[in-house]
Write a protein that holds these residues in place. Structure first.
Motif, PDB file in Angstrom:
ATOM      1  N   LEU B 115      60.393  43.029  62.255  1.00  0.00           N
ATOM      2  CA  LEU B 115      59.200  43.370  63.049  1.00  0.00           C
ATOM      3  C   LEU B 115      59.017  42.380  64.193  1.00  0.00           C
ATOM      4  CD1 LEU B 115      56.762  44.214  60.135  1.00  0.00           C
ATOM      5  CD2 LEU B 115      57.331  45.773  62.014  1.00  0.00           C
ATOM      6  N   PRO B 116      58.621  42.862  65.375  1.00  0.00           N
ATOM      7  CA  PRO B 116      58.391  41.964  66.523  1.00  0.00           C
ATOM      8  C   PRO B 116      57.007  41.344  66.444  1.00  0.00           C
ATOM      9  CG  PRO B 116      58.021  44.243  67.184  1.00  0.00           C
ATOM     10  CD  PRO B 116      58.390  44.283  65.729  1.00  0.00           C
ATOM     11  N   LEU B 117      56.796  40.454  65.462  1.00  0.00           N
ATOM     12  CA  LEU B 117      55.448  39.927  65.198  1.00  0.00           C
ATOM     13  C   LEU B 117      54.808  39.314  66.445  1.00  0.00           C
ATOM     14  CD1 LEU B 117      55.740  38.228  61.672  1.00  0.00           C
ATOM     15  CD2 LEU B 117      54.919  40.526  62.251  1.00  0.00           C
ATOM     16  N   ASP B 118      55.617  38.619  67.245  1.00  0.00           N
ATOM     17  CA  ASP B 118      55.066  37.942  68.428  1.00  0.00           C
ATOM     18  C   ASP B 118      54.472  38.921  69.434  1.00  0.00           C
ATOM     19  OD1 ASP B 118      55.715  35.408  67.581  1.00  0.00           O
ATOM     20  OD2 ASP B 118      57.701  35.435  68.526  1.00  0.00           O
ATOM     21  N   ARG B 119      54.911  40.154  69.365  1.00  0.00           N
ATOM     22  CA  ARG B 119      54.436  41.136  70.350  1.00  0.00           C
ATOM     23  C   ARG B 119      53.460  42.144  69.721  1.00  0.00           C
ATOM     24  NH1 ARG B 119      60.019  41.203  71.436  1.00  0.00           N
ATOM     25  NH2 ARG B 119      60.098  43.197  70.499  1.00  0.00           N
ATOM     26  N   LEU B 120      52.878  41.761  68.567  1.00  0.00           N
ATOM     27  CA  LEU B 120      51.894  42.641  67.915  1.00  0.00           C
ATOM     28  C   LEU B 120      50.529  41.972  67.878  1.00  0.00           C
ATOM     29  CD1 LEU B 120      53.810  43.990  64.757  1.00  0.00           C
ATOM     30  CD2 LEU B 120      53.405  45.179  66.933  1.00  0.00           C
ATOM     31  N   ASP B 121      49.477  42.803  67.983  1.00  0.00           N
ATOM     32  CA  ASP B 121      48.120  42.321  67.736  1.00  0.00           C
ATOM     33  C   ASP B 121      47.747  42.518  66.272  1.00  0.00           C
ATOM     34  OD1 ASP B 121      47.585  41.826  70.549  1.00  0.00           O
ATOM     35  OD2 ASP B 121      47.513  44.014  70.760  1.00  0.00           O
ATOM     36  N   LEU B 122      48.267  43.600  65.697  1.00  0.00           N
ATOM     37  CA  LEU B 122      47.862  43.962  64.334  1.00  0.00           C
ATOM     38  C   LEU B 122      49.048  44.563  63.589  1.00  0.00           C
ATOM     39  CD1 LEU B 122      45.191  44.270  62.554  1.00  0.00           C
ATOM     40  CD2 LEU B 122      45.236  46.674  63.259  1.00  0.00           C
ATOM     41  N   LEU B 123      49.200  44.134  62.353  1.00  0.00           N
ATOM     42  CA  LEU B 123      50.208  44.747  61.478  1.00  0.00           C
ATOM     43  C   LEU B 123      49.463  45.427  60.328  1.00  0.00           C
ATOM     44  CD1 LEU B 123      53.141  45.151  60.437  1.00  0.00           C
ATOM     45  CD2 LEU B 123      52.893  42.953  59.248  1.00  0.00           C
ATOM     46  N   VAL B 124      49.718  46.714  60.145  1.00  0.00           N
ATOM     47  CA  VAL B 124      49.128  47.429  59.010  1.00  0.00           C
ATOM     48  C   VAL B 124      50.206  47.593  57.935  1.00  0.00           C
ATOM     49  CG1 VAL B 124      48.005  49.522  58.190  1.00  0.00           C
ATOM     50  CG2 VAL B 124      47.515  48.666  60.491  1.00  0.00           C
ATOM     51  N   ILE B 125      49.918  47.098  56.762  1.00  0.00           N
ATOM     52  CA  ILE B 125      50.851  47.219  55.634  1.00  0.00           C
ATOM     53  C   ILE B 125      50.358  48.353  54.756  1.00  0.00           C
ATOM     54  CG2 ILE B 125      51.752  46.071  53.576  1.00  0.00           C
ATOM     55  CD1 ILE B 125      51.451  43.411  55.074  1.00  0.00           C
ATOM     56  N   GLU B 126      51.102  49.459  54.732  1.00  0.00           N
ATOM     57  CA  GLU B 126      50.710  50.579  53.864  1.00  0.00           C
ATOM     58  C   GLU B 126      51.360  50.372  52.518  1.00  0.00           C
ATOM     59  OE1 GLU B 126      51.290  54.638  55.386  1.00  0.00           O
ATOM     60  OE2 GLU B 126      50.952  55.398  53.362  1.00  0.00           O
ATOM     61  N   ASN B 127      50.530  50.056  51.537  1.00  0.00           N
ATOM     62  CA  ASN B 127      51.029  49.710  50.207  1.00  0.00           C
ATOM     63  C   ASN B 127      51.497  50.950  49.443  1.00  0.00           C
ATOM     64  OD1 ASN B 127      51.347  48.056  47.778  1.00  0.00           O
ATOM     65  ND2 ASN B 127      49.841  46.703  48.715  1.00  0.00           N
ATOM     66  N   VAL B 128      52.151  50.753  48.314  1.00  0.00           N
ATOM     67  CA  VAL B 128      52.530  51.849  47.421  1.00  0.00           C
ATOM     68  C   VAL B 128      51.252  52.492  46.881  1.00  0.00           C
ATOM     69  CG1 VAL B 128      53.750  52.430  45.284  1.00  0.00           C
ATOM     70  CG2 VAL B 128      54.637  50.613  46.772  1.00  0.00           C
ATOM     71  N   GLY B 129      51.246  53.812  46.765  1.00  0.00           N
ATOM     72  CA  GLY B 129      50.070  54.504  46.244  1.00  0.00           C
ATOM     73  C   GLY B 129      49.835  54.176  44.780  1.00  0.00           C
ATOM     74  N   ASN B 130      48.767  53.421  44.514  1.00  0.00           N
ATOM     75  CA  ASN B 130      48.492  52.948  43.142  1.00  0.00           C
ATOM     76  C   ASN B 130      47.156  52.224  43.181  1.00  0.00           C
ATOM     77  OD1 ASN B 130      48.408  51.646  40.659  1.00  0.00           O
ATOM     78  ND2 ASN B 130      50.459  50.781  40.800  1.00  0.00           N
ATOM     79  N   LEU B 131      46.283  52.502  42.226  1.00  0.00           N
ATOM     80  CA  LEU B 131      44.961  51.854  42.211  1.00  0.00           C
ATOM     81  C   LEU B 131      44.901  50.622  41.320  1.00  0.00           C
ATOM     82  CD1 LEU B 131      42.360  54.793  42.271  1.00  0.00           C
ATOM     83  CD2 LEU B 131      43.195  53.364  44.141  1.00  0.00           C
ATOM     84  N   VAL B 132      46.031  50.197  40.748  1.00  0.00           N
ATOM     85  CA  VAL B 132      45.965  49.034  39.855  1.00  0.00           C
ATOM     86  C   VAL B 132      46.652  47.823  40.492  1.00  0.00           C
ATOM     87  CG1 VAL B 132      46.300  48.177  37.501  1.00  0.00           C
ATOM     88  CG2 VAL B 132      45.922  50.612  37.874  1.00  0.00           C
ATOM     89  N   CYS B 133      47.961  47.743  40.399  1.00  0.00           N
ATOM     90  CA  CYS B 133      48.682  46.505  40.709  1.00  0.00           C
ATOM     91  C   CYS B 133      48.615  46.020  42.161  1.00  0.00           C
ATOM     92  CB  CYS B 133      50.122  46.615  40.244  1.00  0.00           C
ATOM     93  SG  CYS B 133      50.213  46.917  38.464  1.00  0.00           S
ATOM     94  N   PRO B 134      48.556  46.915  43.166  1.00  0.00           N
ATOM     95  CA  PRO B 134      48.488  46.377  44.530  1.00  0.00           C
ATOM     96  C   PRO B 134      47.322  45.405  44.722  1.00  0.00           C
ATOM     97  CG  PRO B 134      49.049  48.688  44.627  1.00  0.00           C
ATOM     98  CD  PRO B 134      48.708  48.388  43.177  1.00  0.00           C
ATOM     99  N   ALA B 135      46.225  45.615  43.990  1.00  0.00           N
ATOM    100  CA  ALA B 135      45.062  44.729  44.135  1.00  0.00           C
ATOM    101  C   ALA B 135      45.341  43.328  43.602  1.00  0.00           C
ATOM    102  CB  ALA B 135      43.858  45.336  43.398  1.00  0.00           C
ATOM    103  N   GLU B 136      46.371  43.187  42.789  1.00  0.00           N
ATOM    104  CA  GLU B 136      46.645  41.882  42.168  1.00  0.00           C
ATOM    105  C   GLU B 136      47.626  41.030  42.957  1.00  0.00           C
ATOM    106  OE1 GLU B 136      47.238  42.246  37.913  1.00  0.00           O
ATOM    107  OE2 GLU B 136      46.549  44.317  38.034  1.00  0.00           O
ATOM    108  N   PHE B 137      48.271  41.624  43.950  1.00  0.00           N
ATOM    109  CA  PHE B 137      49.300  40.896  44.701  1.00  0.00           C
ATOM    110  C   PHE B 137      48.898  40.744  46.163  1.00  0.00           C
ATOM    111  CE2 PHE B 137      51.468  42.248  40.940  1.00  0.00           C
ATOM    112  CZ  PHE B 137      52.432  41.278  40.711  1.00  0.00           C
ATOM    113  N   ARG B 138      48.425  39.541  46.542  1.00  0.00           N
ATOM    114  CA  ARG B 138      48.178  39.246  47.943  1.00  0.00           C
ATOM    115  C   ARG B 138      49.517  39.149  48.648  1.00  0.00           C
ATOM    116  NH1 ARG B 138      42.556  38.229  49.024  1.00  0.00           N
ATOM    117  NH2 ARG B 138      43.442  38.237  51.106  1.00  0.00           N
ATOM    118  N   VAL B 139      49.548  39.546  49.898  1.00  0.00           N
ATOM    119  CA  VAL B 139      50.818  39.505  50.635  1.00  0.00           C
ATOM    120  C   VAL B 139      50.704  38.657  51.903  1.00  0.00           C
ATOM    121  CG1 VAL B 139      51.640  41.687  49.696  1.00  0.00           C
ATOM    122  CG2 VAL B 139      50.271  41.691  51.797  1.00  0.00           C
ATOM    123  N   GLY B 140      49.566  37.955  52.062  1.00  0.00           N
ATOM    124  CA  GLY B 140      49.363  37.135  53.257  1.00  0.00           C
ATOM    125  C   GLY B 140      48.454  37.805  54.278  1.00  0.00           C
TER     126      GLY B 140
END
Lengths: 224, 224
Positions: B115-140
């Motif tokens: 990803l060209p992070l230096d040339r982005l204002d915003l990065l949207v991370i679309e997580n796996v569809g799931n209402l349990v475990c994604p809430a337990e893992f911060r990704v930064g």
């Protein structure tokens, strides 16, 4: 780290398989058939069960059906079903962790003493709402059935193939909403056949009752 | 076995937190803000993104937004978004296991070089569809946002409280279907306030565009 993690996962799945076999032996001894019912959150498992158990006369002269409710927290679904006067036991997956996203064989095993297995024809295990991990953990069941709601989109078989492959029956639910959605049923079924060719599918609406006859017939046969 | 398992889980979460901090440092260095977008399967995350990015003019003079797509398998969602001419990278969670049910910090980290992070204002991370475990893992991430579809029922905040508590914004999606559902919106919001009092909520329909203005404003502010 990755190799360690894979080994831990393999150990967990091995231990699960051992306990699943023990559950299975208990189910066979008691003469009860077992269905593991899986879906995404909100696909309508509990409403389907409510309507089907009432229609079958479970707890009222029909097949003797019990339910094991799996949820991260709470007893909402068990409370809904208890009003039907069928044996219901709740398993919560949250003790000891932030909440497991699936039932495993050991969680199911811990709940079995609370169920009158000898006096049941069929036990329905309502798994935690999740399209990934429940498919990886056998719990000693005879049948795996999933509920896919038409509100979830046509692409779900392609995105969660393990779940759609793990099941012998797919209930396509909420078909009463089809006129109000951009959902292409033919495309969904085409995607379903791509990952699990020819799998039995029933189109149902728990809300209107459409298709519930065929699903209840399936449950009657499963109950033996 | 249980104590060992809890320790393994704690080790995994510790390792995750360390890598999440490294991601965060990289995001700050690049001057990019990051939103972790979570929901159940089929709640409409991808359609919401498609419509919002087009409306914001991302990739076309508007805020510079990139997307990291998390899925167990396949590139369907990434393919849909790529047509908008925004930077999109796909992470699949299936290598080495039957498929992880969530993104973790390390999976996100593995995708950052693409990803060209230096040339982005915003990065949207679309997580796996799931209402349990994604809430337990911060990704930064800076922000955690969830999408709850009205088709999923009013009880979901009570059944998946960790997810509803983890987010600072809840997008209540598919409100165009309200006339066709037995969904009690007031009861849903009451349940939401029970687990996360006062959390910001926006009522939206990705399909009709209703409410997307407020959500796009939120994204514009998040992009800084």
């Amino acid at each position: 780290m990755h190799r360690t993690r894979v080994r831990v996962v393999e150990d967990v799945l091995d231990a699960n398989a051992t306990i699943a076999r023990a559950n299975r032996a208990d189910f066979e001894r008691a003469g009860v058939r077992v269905v593991n019912l899986m879906s995404a959150p909100g696909a309508g498992k509990t409403t389907l069960l409510e309507r089907s158990l009432a229609r079958l006369g479970a707890g009222n002269g029909g097949p003797r059906i019990g339910v094991l409710e799996g949820d991260v927290q709470g007893t909402l679904d068990a409370d809904r079903l208890a009003s039907l006067h069928v044996p219901v036991v709740q398993v919560n997956t949250d003790p000891g962790f932030g909440g497991e996203c699936h039932l495993d064989a050991n969680m199911v095993r811990s709940a079995l003493p609370a169920l009158p297995l000898d006096r049941l024809d069929l036990l329905v295990i309502e798994n935690v709402g999740n399209l990934v991990c429940p498919a990886e953990f056998r719990v000693g069941e005879d049948h795996r059935v999933m509920v896919a709601s038409v509100t979830e989109g046509e692409d779900k078989p392609l995105k969660y193939p393990l779940m759609f492959r793990a099941c012998e029956l797919v209930l396509v639910n909420k078909i009463d909403l089809l006129p109000h959605l951009d959902f292409d049923l033919d495309r969904f079924l085409y995607n379903l056949d791509a990952v699990h060719p020819g799998v039995t599918r029933l189109l149902v609406s728990a809300r209107t009752g459409e298709g519930l006859g065929a699903w209840c017939d399936w449950l009657r046969v499963a109950a033996g």
